[in-house]
Enzyme design. Structure first.
Site, PDB file in Angstrom:
ATOM      1  N   SER A 222      -2.720  -7.980   2.805  1.00 43.22           N
ATOM      2  CA  SER A 222      -3.168  -7.859   4.199  1.00 43.22           C
ATOM      3  C   SER A 222      -3.650  -9.209   4.706  1.00 43.22           C
ATOM      4  CB  SER A 222      -4.295  -6.829   4.307  1.00 43.22           C
ATOM      5  OG  SER A 222      -3.821  -5.554   3.963  1.00 43.22           O
TER       6      SER A 222
ATOM      7  N   HIS B  12       0.841  -1.210   0.000  1.00 43.54           N
ATOM      8  CA  HIS B  12       0.000   0.000   0.000  1.00 43.54           C
ATOM      9  C   HIS B  12       0.876   1.260   0.000  1.00 43.54           C
ATOM     10  CE1 HIS B  12      -3.007  -2.710   2.310  1.00 43.54           C
ATOM     11  NE2 HIS B  12      -3.469  -2.589   1.081  1.00 43.54           N
TER      12      HIS B  12
HETATM   13  P1  ADP Z   1      -9.584  -4.276  -0.409  1.00 41.25           P
HETATM   14  O1  ADP Z   1     -10.203  -4.970   0.760  1.00 41.25           O
HETATM   15  O2  ADP Z   1     -10.398  -3.172  -0.989  1.00 41.25           O
HETATM   16  O3  ADP Z   1      -8.955  -5.172  -1.455  1.00 41.25           O
HETATM   17  P2  ADP Z   1      -6.920  -3.846   0.525  1.00 41.25           P
HETATM   18  O4  ADP Z   1      -6.530  -3.024   1.700  1.00 41.25           O
HETATM   19  O5  ADP Z   1      -6.683  -5.313   0.628  1.00 41.25           O
HETATM   20  O6  ADP Z   1      -8.397  -3.487   0.272  1.00 41.25           O
HETATM   21  O7  ADP Z   1      -6.209  -3.301  -0.774  1.00 41.25           O
HETATM   22  C1  ADP Z   1      -6.401  -1.987  -1.220  1.00 41.25           C
HETATM   23  C2  ADP Z   1      -5.757  -1.841  -2.586  1.00 41.25           C
HETATM   24  O8  ADP Z   1      -4.356  -2.011  -2.455  1.00 41.25           O
HETATM   25  C3  ADP Z   1      -6.213  -2.874  -3.618  1.00 41.25           C
HETATM   26  O9  ADP Z   1      -6.314  -2.228  -4.873  1.00 41.25           O
HETATM   27  C4  ADP Z   1      -5.091  -3.857  -3.649  1.00 41.25           C
HETATM   28  O10 ADP Z   1      -4.991  -4.479  -4.914  1.00 41.25           O
HETATM   29  C5  ADP Z   1      -3.909  -2.938  -3.410  1.00 41.25           C
HETATM   30  N1  ADP Z   1      -2.799  -3.681  -2.855  1.00 41.25           N
HETATM   31  C6  ADP Z   1      -2.796  -4.450  -1.760  1.00 41.25           C
HETATM   32  N2  ADP Z   1      -1.582  -5.023  -1.573  1.00 41.25           N
HETATM   33  C7  ADP Z   1      -0.802  -4.593  -2.596  1.00 41.25           C
HETATM   34  C8  ADP Z   1       0.559  -4.849  -3.005  1.00 41.25           C
HETATM   35  N3  ADP Z   1       1.322  -5.676  -2.313  1.00 41.25           N
HETATM   36  N4  ADP Z   1       1.012  -4.236  -4.103  1.00 41.25           N
HETATM   37  C9  ADP Z   1       0.202  -3.407  -4.821  1.00 41.25           C
HETATM   38  N5  ADP Z   1      -1.080  -3.148  -4.514  1.00 41.25           N
HETATM   39  C10 ADP Z   1      -1.579  -3.730  -3.419  1.00 41.25           C
END
Ligand code: ADP
Length: 159
Positions: free
Chosen positions: A129, A18
């Site tokens: 996450s 993130h």
């Molecule tokens: P959600 O529950 O909406 O998926 P997340 O907090 O899991 O929320 O993720 C928010 C955004 O961050 C999503 O677009 C996800 O693809 C992106 N994201 C999460 N981890 C990574 C990563 N390691 N690299 C790039 N983008 C990420």
């Protein structure tokens, strides 16, 4: 024209993936709102207050990054904030399949709201996450996956 973007997510907890995405988007926008979407269908490991505190802490060095949260539809939140862009990350093909549909729906519902996708850097593409939560539940060390201050906080408070 003032350009604002919303980066919506659960951030349960925030990871290095993130952080990398936000840092890469900073030069492109006047304002970035990192917003925790409250999803009634999904129960979170960490309370909203903790997730917001951690986001505040991690992004405090970046004056154009603001932290917020919202209930309901992302498009509605973007409209309230006059943000015309959504930021999302793509780690793999399953992220793409899921995100494609959501983005198309948001473009229709959000009156040309655009979603910008950032391809994950190779060193972060294995981080999610979900995996971090599993490691925490198993009592493992999450320091390779989350910002140092957050790893410390998790460890010290036995979260
Ligand atoms: P959600 O529950 O909406 O998926 P997340 O907090 O899991 O929320 O993720 C928010 C955004 O961050 C999503 O677009 C996800 O693809 C992106 N994201 C999460 N981890 C990574 C990563 N390691 N690299 C790039 N983008 C990420």
């Amino acid at each position: 024209m003032f350009k604002a973007a919303v980066f919506p997510g659960s951030f349960d907890p925030i990871t290095l993936g993130h952080v990398d995405l936000v840092k890469r988007s900073i030069p492109l926008f006047d304002q970035i709102i990192v917003a925790v979407g409250i999803n009634s269908q999904k129960s979170a490991l960490f309370p909203l207050e903790t997730r917001l505190e951690w986001l505040e802490e991690v992004f405090s060095p970046y004056p154009t990054v603001q932290i917020d949260y919202f209930h309901g539809l992302t498009v509605r939140f973007c409209q309230e904030k006059s943000a015309h862009y959504i930021l999302r990350g793509l780690r793999n093909a399953s992220d793409f399949d899921y995100e494609k549909t959501i983005s198309q729906l948001n473009t229709i519902m959000g009156d040309h709201l655009e979603t910008l996708f950032f391809i994950s850097q190779p060193e972060y593409s294995h981080i999610s996450s979900t995996i971090v939560r599993e490691i925490i539940r198993g009592g493992g060390d999450v320091s390779p996956f989350v910002p140092a201050s957050i790893a410390k906080n998790i460890q010290e408070n036995h979260l």
